[in-house]
Design a protein around this motif. Structure first.
Motif, short mmCIF file in Angstrom:
data_model
loop_
_atom_site.label_atom_id
_atom_site.label_comp_id
_atom_site.label_asym_id
_atom_site.label_seq_id
_atom_site.Cartn_x
_atom_site.Cartn_y
_atom_site.Cartn_z
N ARG A 59 36.77 44.45 34.00
CA ARG A 59 36.19 43.57 35.03
C ARG A 59 34.69 43.82 35.07
NH1 ARG A 59 36.41 46.12 40.88
NH2 ARG A 59 35.53 44.12 41.37
N LEU A 60 33.97 42.95 35.73
CA LEU A 60 32.52 43.07 35.81
C LEU A 60 32.15 43.88 37.05
CD1 LEU A 60 31.38 39.47 34.87
CD2 LEU A 60 31.39 41.50 33.42
N ARG A 61 31.25 44.81 36.88
CA ARG A 61 30.69 45.55 38.00
C ARG A 61 29.26 45.01 38.20
NH1 ARG A 61 31.49 51.63 37.98
NH2 ARG A 61 33.44 50.93 38.87
N SER A 77 25.42 42.22 35.70
CA SER A 77 26.79 42.72 35.60
C SER A 77 26.95 43.59 34.36
CB SER A 77 27.78 41.56 35.56
OG SER A 77 27.58 40.80 34.38
N VAL A 78 27.88 44.52 34.47
CA VAL A 78 28.23 45.42 33.37
C VAL A 78 29.75 45.41 33.29
CG1 VAL A 78 28.16 47.81 32.58
CG2 VAL A 78 26.23 46.87 33.85
N PRO A 79 30.32 45.17 32.09
CA PRO A 79 31.78 45.23 31.98
C PRO A 79 32.27 46.67 32.09
CG PRO A 79 30.80 44.62 29.88
CD PRO A 79 29.69 44.76 30.86
N VAL A 80 33.31 46.88 32.90
CA VAL A 80 33.89 48.20 33.12
C VAL A 80 35.39 48.10 32.87
CG1 VAL A 80 34.28 50.00 34.81
CG2 VAL A 80 32.13 48.77 34.83
N THR A 81 35.92 49.04 32.08
CA THR A 81 37.35 49.06 31.81
C THR A 81 37.99 50.21 32.56
OG1 THR A 81 36.97 48.13 29.61
CG2 THR A 81 39.10 49.17 30.00
N ILE A 82 38.96 49.88 33.39
CA ILE A 82 39.70 50.87 34.16
C ILE A 82 41.18 50.64 33.92
CG2 ILE A 82 40.20 51.77 36.46
CD1 ILE A 82 37.44 50.71 37.33
N CYS A 87 32.61 41.83 49.75
CA CYS A 87 32.06 42.66 48.69
C CYS A 87 30.66 43.10 49.14
CB CYS A 87 31.97 41.86 47.39
SG CYS A 87 31.19 42.75 46.05
N VAL A 88 30.37 44.39 49.06
CA VAL A 88 29.07 44.92 49.46
C VAL A 88 28.47 45.67 48.28
CG1 VAL A 88 27.85 46.47 51.03
CG2 VAL A 88 29.71 45.06 51.88
N LEU A 89 27.28 45.25 47.88
CA LEU A 89 26.54 45.94 46.82
C LEU A 89 25.45 46.77 47.49
CD1 LEU A 89 26.08 42.92 44.37
CD2 LEU A 89 27.89 44.64 44.36
N LEU A 143 23.93 44.74 50.48
CA LEU A 143 23.95 43.29 50.29
C LEU A 143 25.37 42.78 50.42
CD1 LEU A 143 22.09 40.88 48.88
CD2 LEU A 143 23.63 41.38 47.00
N ARG A 144 25.58 41.82 51.34
CA ARG A 144 26.90 41.17 51.46
C ARG A 144 26.96 40.11 50.36
NH1 ARG A 144 27.99 38.56 56.99
NH2 ARG A 144 26.49 37.08 56.16
N ALA A 145 27.99 40.23 49.49
CA ALA A 145 28.06 39.38 48.30
C ALA A 145 29.31 38.51 48.26
CB ALA A 145 27.97 40.25 47.06
N GLY A 146 29.83 38.12 49.40
CA GLY A 146 30.98 37.22 49.42
C GLY A 146 32.30 37.95 49.48
N ASP A 147 33.40 37.20 49.38
CA ASP A 147 34.74 37.78 49.43
C ASP A 147 34.95 38.75 48.28
OD1 ASP A 147 35.50 36.39 51.69
OD2 ASP A 147 36.24 34.68 50.54
N SER A 148 35.67 39.82 48.54
CA SER A 148 35.88 40.84 47.52
C SER A 148 36.79 40.36 46.38
CB SER A 148 36.45 42.11 48.15
OG SER A 148 37.62 41.83 48.85
N ASP A 149 37.52 39.26 46.57
CA ASP A 149 38.41 38.79 45.51
C ASP A 149 37.78 37.71 44.62
OD1 ASP A 149 38.35 36.83 47.42
OD2 ASP A 149 40.51 36.57 47.57
N THR A 150 36.51 37.34 44.87
CA THR A 150 35.85 36.36 44.02
C THR A 150 35.26 37.07 42.80
OG1 THR A 150 33.79 36.55 45.25
CG2 THR A 150 35.28 34.80 45.91
N PRO A 151 35.31 36.44 41.64
CA PRO A 151 34.84 37.10 40.42
C PRO A 151 33.31 37.25 40.35
CG PRO A 151 35.58 34.87 39.93
CD PRO A 151 35.89 35.13 41.37
N GLU A 152 32.59 36.36 40.99
CA GLU A 152 31.13 36.41 40.94
C GLU A 152 30.56 36.53 42.35
OE1 GLU A 152 27.84 33.48 39.09
OE2 GLU A 152 29.62 33.83 37.87
N PRO A 153 29.56 37.40 42.55
CA PRO A 153 29.01 37.58 43.90
C PRO A 153 28.19 36.39 44.36
CG PRO A 153 27.79 38.90 42.32
CD PRO A 153 28.91 38.27 41.57
#
Length: 159
Positions: free
Chosen positions: A25-27, A15-20, A99-101, A68-78
């Motif tokens: 949030r973590l990308r 993960s990389v922190p991204v500020t928007i 969430c798709v990576l 890669l399917r990484a779970g619900d898009s509203d969860t903080p961690e894939p």
């Protein structure tokens, strides 16, 4: 001829922190993707006959990708649960608010998919399907005919 072929892939997530707009949030991204089961995360990439056109489309692009399917898009961690080489499958996951990576497809996987397509053939081109009807005897009644077809051959009257 088997309908599916599969290969195990191992990887890790970083993960990389991204500020928007003032919010951080973590990308997440996929790192260290390799064939086999050696990494901290492992999933099976399964190739399906019905997705051959999507595989060809992906391989023909400038930069083929794996999704890669990484779970619900509203969860903080894939939470990785599936991997595909089909953009159509990945789009369906996103439509389902998953969430798709994505990650660049390794050359070894590209060659493996090319071999799969060579062995099983390219997908037939999608287009209008022809209606294979049995020929109708002249003078018979067939209510399933298209409205533009004449039940009897048209003959030009001679004057």
């Amino acid at each position: 001829m088997p309908a599916t072929t599969s290969c195990s892939l191992s990887f890790d997530l970083s993960s990389v922190p991204v500020t928007i707009k003032g919010f951080t949030r973590l990308r997440w991204k996929i790192v260290d993707l390799t064939p086999g089961e050696a990494g901290p995360c492992c999933l099976t990439l399964q190739l399906l006959m019905t997705e051959r056109a999507a595989y060809r489309f992906n391989l023909a692009s400038a930069a083929p990708r794996l999704f890669l399917r990484a779970g619900d898009s509203d969860t903080p961690e894939p939470h990785p649960s599936a991997i595909t080489a089909s953009q159509e499958v990945a789009a369906a996951w996103m439509d389902g608010e998953q969430c798709v990576l994505e990650v660049a497809m390794p050359l070894a996987i590209q060659a493996w998919i090319e071999a799969y397509l060579a062995r099983h053939g390219e997908a037939p081109p999608e287009g209008r399907k022809k209606n294979a009807r049995a020929p109708v005897a002249p003078g018979s009644c067939n209510h399933e005919r298209d409205s533009h077809e004449s039940p009897v051959p048209l003959v030009r009257a001679q004057a």
